[in-house]
Write a protein that holds these residues in place. Structure first.
Motif, short mmCIF file in Angstrom:
data_model
loop_
_atom_site.label_atom_id
_atom_site.label_comp_id
_atom_site.label_asym_id
_atom_site.label_seq_id
_atom_site.Cartn_x
_atom_site.Cartn_y
_atom_site.Cartn_z
N ILE A 116 13.44 -30.00 16.02
CA ILE A 116 13.12 -31.37 15.61
C ILE A 116 14.09 -32.37 16.24
N SER A 117 15.38 -32.06 16.16
CA SER A 117 16.38 -32.99 16.70
C SER A 117 16.26 -33.12 18.22
N SER A 118 16.01 -32.01 18.90
CA SER A 118 15.89 -32.08 20.36
C SER A 118 14.68 -32.89 20.79
N GLU A 119 13.57 -32.75 20.06
CA GLU A 119 12.38 -33.53 20.40
C GLU A 119 12.62 -35.02 20.21
N ILE A 120 13.31 -35.36 19.14
CA ILE A 120 13.63 -36.77 18.90
C ILE A 120 14.53 -37.32 20.01
N ILE A 167 12.53 -37.78 23.29
CA ILE A 167 11.67 -38.97 23.24
C ILE A 167 12.51 -40.24 23.44
N LEU A 168 13.62 -40.31 22.71
CA LEU A 168 14.49 -41.49 22.85
C LEU A 168 15.07 -41.57 24.26
N GLY A 169 15.44 -40.39 24.82
CA GLY A 169 16.00 -40.37 26.17
C GLY A 169 15.03 -40.87 27.21
N VAL A 170 13.77 -40.43 27.10
CA VAL A 170 12.76 -40.88 28.06
C VAL A 170 12.55 -42.38 27.96
N ILE A 171 12.49 -42.89 26.73
CA ILE A 171 12.27 -44.32 26.53
C ILE A 171 13.44 -45.15 27.06
N LEU A 172 14.66 -44.69 26.79
CA LEU A 172 15.85 -45.47 27.17
C LEU A 172 16.22 -45.31 28.64
N ILE A 173 15.96 -44.12 29.22
CA ILE A 173 16.38 -43.87 30.59
C ILE A 173 15.37 -44.42 31.60
N ALA A 174 14.09 -44.52 31.18
CA ALA A 174 13.05 -44.98 32.11
C ALA A 174 13.42 -46.28 32.84
#
Length: 227
Positions: free
Chosen positions: A129-133, A136-143
């Motif tokens: 659960i924590s890794s998926e969160i 998702i946050l990493g993809v949104i912030l790093i994009a």
């Protein structure tokens, strides 16, 4: 009203774990084919059949023996339900195993017991659960800054992420009982002196050397007592 003893409850739980685990793995396997099928159906993008078969064979030759060794090695540590979750979500060595090991250590549970299986299941579920969160946050912030990350100046830093990750995990276990790490570390160093040796051979050799080394130390009372 039928009264179930602990053995009957454990057998029921285990059978349900295998039933759900097998079907979720089959479903996960089938879902992995959806993206390439969409690309093939909508855009006509498909690899040549000969190249596809050669790729499958070349990967299977390495991955099948490695997978068998991993299952035999990790199953006693994790238990059935944790194993199904681990192989469905991946990152077994660098995330699932440490999560289960730390979880069992915190509560004082031992591997290959009912308590250890339950704790490892809870720990791995939490890591999923924590890794998926985080992903998702990493993809949104790093994009927005992804183009700047391709700068050759910072590329060497990314090359050290995996060694740093496995080094920190290895240090955790080595500090717990350094004598157990001598045999597999020496074996791994010697194996790496042989060029071109596939991981399908190196992994089982290191596992066997770990078992032999631990048995040698145990028979001579050279290990700490597990309190």
């Amino acid at each position: 009203m039928i009264k179930l003893d602990n053995k009957a409850v454990a057998n029921t739980y285990e059978s349900r774990v295998h039933f759900i685990g097998r079907w979720t793995l089959i479903l996960g396997l089938l879902l992995t084919f959806i993206p390439p099928l969409i690309l093939w159906a909508n855009y006509g993008i498909a690899p040549p059949i000969k190249s596809l078969i050669n790729g499958i064979i070349s990967i299977s030759v390495v991955m099948i023996p490695v997978s068998v060794v991993e299952i035999l090695t990790f199953s006693p540590m994790l238990g059935s339900s944790a194993m199904y979750m681990s192989y469905l979500t991946g990152n077994i060595s660098n995330m699932k195993i440490p999560s289960a090991a730390i979880g069992m250590e915190v509560v004082g549970a031992k591997a290959s017991t009912e308590e250890g299986d339950i704790i490892s299941t809870i720990a791995i579920a939490g890591s999923v659960i924590s890794s998926e969160i985080i992903i998702i946050l990493g993809v949104i912030l790093i994009a927005p800054i992804s183009a700047k990350l391709d700068n050759p100046i910072i590329q060497p830093a990314f090359e050290q992420v995996l060694p740093a990750l496995f080094g920190s995990i290895g240090a955790y276990y080595i500090l717990k009982e350094w004598k157990l790490a001598v045999a597999p570390l020496v074996t791994a160093v010697l194996i790496n002196l042989i060029p071109g040796l596939p991981s399908a051979i190196t992994i089982p050799i290191c596992v066997v050397s770990s078992i032999i080394g631990a048995k040698f130390l145990y028979k001579r009372n050279m290990l700490k007592e597990d309190k």
